[in-house]
Design an enzyme around this catalytic site. Structure first.
Site, PDB file in Angstrom:
ATOM      1  CB  SER A 246      -0.008 -10.397  82.390  1.00 20.39           C
ATOM      2  OG  SER A 246       0.925  -9.728  82.026  1.00 20.39           O
ATOM      3  CG  ASP A 344       2.546 -13.225  75.324  1.00 18.32           C
ATOM      4  OD1 ASP A 344       2.978 -12.288  75.074  1.00 18.32           O
ATOM      5  OD2 ASP A 344       1.849 -13.788  76.247  1.00 18.32           O
ATOM      6  CG  HIS A 377       0.308 -10.661  77.092  1.00 20.43           C
ATOM      7  ND1 HIS A 377       1.182 -11.493  77.656  1.00 20.43           N
ATOM      8  CD2 HIS A 377      -0.199  -9.857  77.968  1.00 20.43           C
ATOM      9  CE1 HIS A 377       1.451 -11.006  78.887  1.00 20.43           C
ATOM     10  NE2 HIS A 377       0.556  -9.885  79.203  1.00 20.43           N
TER      11      HIS A 377
END
Length: 410
Positions: A246, A344, A377
């Site tokens: 991330s 995601d 994610h």
């Protein structure tokens, strides 16, 4: 009797919740007001699908045994629970297929080591990886700079302390505003440390206290420290791979693409911050706003402008562009393995695809792209089935880089 009368409704509620969770994990909602609840539900359900299946069977079975099937309402609830279990089973099988998807991607490389199938089978579905390893030592809170009290790192190395080990630096995520070195990347670091790597996980300053590029400067400072002091822990600082997820993936990719850039190395301009490879997970690649997605606009409005850059993009476009990995691709970039989930909801997969396309167009080194179907994610936070396969795929990739580094003339 009253309890029995309530059970059909309870069973219906359980069936509805289970089915909604499974459907959302398969296709998460991207509607803005529901984005975060949808993400957390999809994330937990997809990566913990075997556990959710057991919980669904236990709760639905208990409700049925206590009279839940006394009415049509309960029967409908049970049918919904069965549908949820079928969807969850599909999610588990899709997670298992991550090994084959990774194999297809890695097949682009010659001399790759064979796949380790240790994670296959039902007995590995519930704890395919662990957060500890008996052969690995975890050294906590080593100071790597006196500039700020937060600038400490953790070290993972094999218990027998071999020397000349390949080196990994893992950068945590958290939208540049939260997160700690202890929270992410542990399954990968334990796996590599057990193979004889030395892994370093640094903290960096967080916004709003920190203002860009403080975050990147700290990551580069950690790399410079590892190159200077890594041998004290058995590492070979001459071979260093960078990874992160991330915001940490953004920092890892950007650090790999701005090696030795003095503008990001104030006070240590001459330090070597180059890396031998980079493996960003579900990273943010588009700070400049090229993709024009809703997620990018929300990120700029809610996080980047008020907290990280403290300037709107329209007022500081060059600053934003300088922080955008998509705008930093270069011919002499190190080898990359880009990992991203197709589902995601926080960082759209379009960003990873565009970054890979741009980097492949100019890079002299391999650029591999592992896009994982059905994956949210932050999937690697859990020691899940999918993560077990990805960890071993990443291990094979970086081990190949290490062998090529050791025999550069091959």
């Amino acid at each position: 009797m009253q309890q029995t009368g309530q059970m059909p409704v309870v069973l219906l509620a359980l069936g509805c919740l289970a089915l909604l969770a499974a459907l959302n994990a398969t296709r998460p909602l991207r509607w803005t007001p529901a984005l975060l609840p949808s993400f957390f539900s999809a994330w937990l359900t997809a990566e913990l699908a075997p556990q959710v299946m057991v919980l669904t069977v236990a709760l639905a079975g208990t409700a049925a045994a206590l009279g839940g099937l006394a009415t049509t309402t309960g029967a409908v609830g049970l049918a919904l629970a069965v549908l949820a279990l079928l969807l969850l089973g599909r999610i588990v099988l899709e997670a298992e297929r991550a090994a084959d998807v990774a194999d297809d991607v890695l097949s682009e490389l010659p001399d790759l080591s064979p796949r380790d199938d240790v994670t296959r089978g039902l007995r590995r579905w519930f704890v395919p990886l662990a957060f500890r390893h008996p052969d690995v030592v975890h050294v906590k809170d080593v100071r790597f700079s006196d500039e700020h009290r937060r600038l400490r790192l953790d070290v993972f190395h094999r218990r027998d302390r071999p020397t000349g080990c390949p080196t990994l630096v893992q950068v945590h995520g958290g939208a540049w505003v939260i997160g700690k070195k202890e929270e992410q990347g542990r399954p990968l670091m334990l796996h590599l440390a057990a193979l004889g790597w030395v892994c370093f996980a640094p903290n960096y300053r967080l916004s709003p206290g920190a203002t860009w590029p403080d975050h990147l400067i700290d990551v580069k400072r950690a790399i410079a420290w590892v190159r200077e002091h890594g041998q004290e822990y058995g590492a070979d600082p001459g071979f260093l791979v960078l990874t992160g997820g991330s915001a940490g993936g953004h920092l890892a990719a950007l650090a790999a693409l701005t090696a030795d850039d003095p503008s990001f190395q104030p006070g240590f301009e001459d330090a070597d911050t180059s890396v031998s490879g980079c493996v960003p997970y579900y990273a943010v690649y588009d700070i400049e706003g090229e993709t024009g997605t809703r997620s990018d606009r929300q990120r700029e409005r809610r996080v980047l402008a008020p907290l990280v850059f403290k300037k709107r993009r329209a007022d500081a476009l060059e600053l934003y562009r300088s922080a955008s990995p998509i705008a930093r691709v270069r011919a002499d970039a190190p080898p990359f393995l880009v990992v991203h989930g197709r589902n995601d909801t926080l960082v759209p997969v379009q960003e990873a695809r565009l970054f890979v396309e741009r980097l492949r167009a100019v890079s002299d080194q391999p650029v591999l792209y592992l896009e994982l179907p059905g994956t949210e994610h932050a999937f690697d936070v859990f020691p899940s089935i999918r993560n077990a396969h990805v960890v071993r795929a990443v291990g094979r990739f970086v081990e190949l880089l290490r062998r090529q580094h050791a025999t550069p003339d091959r």
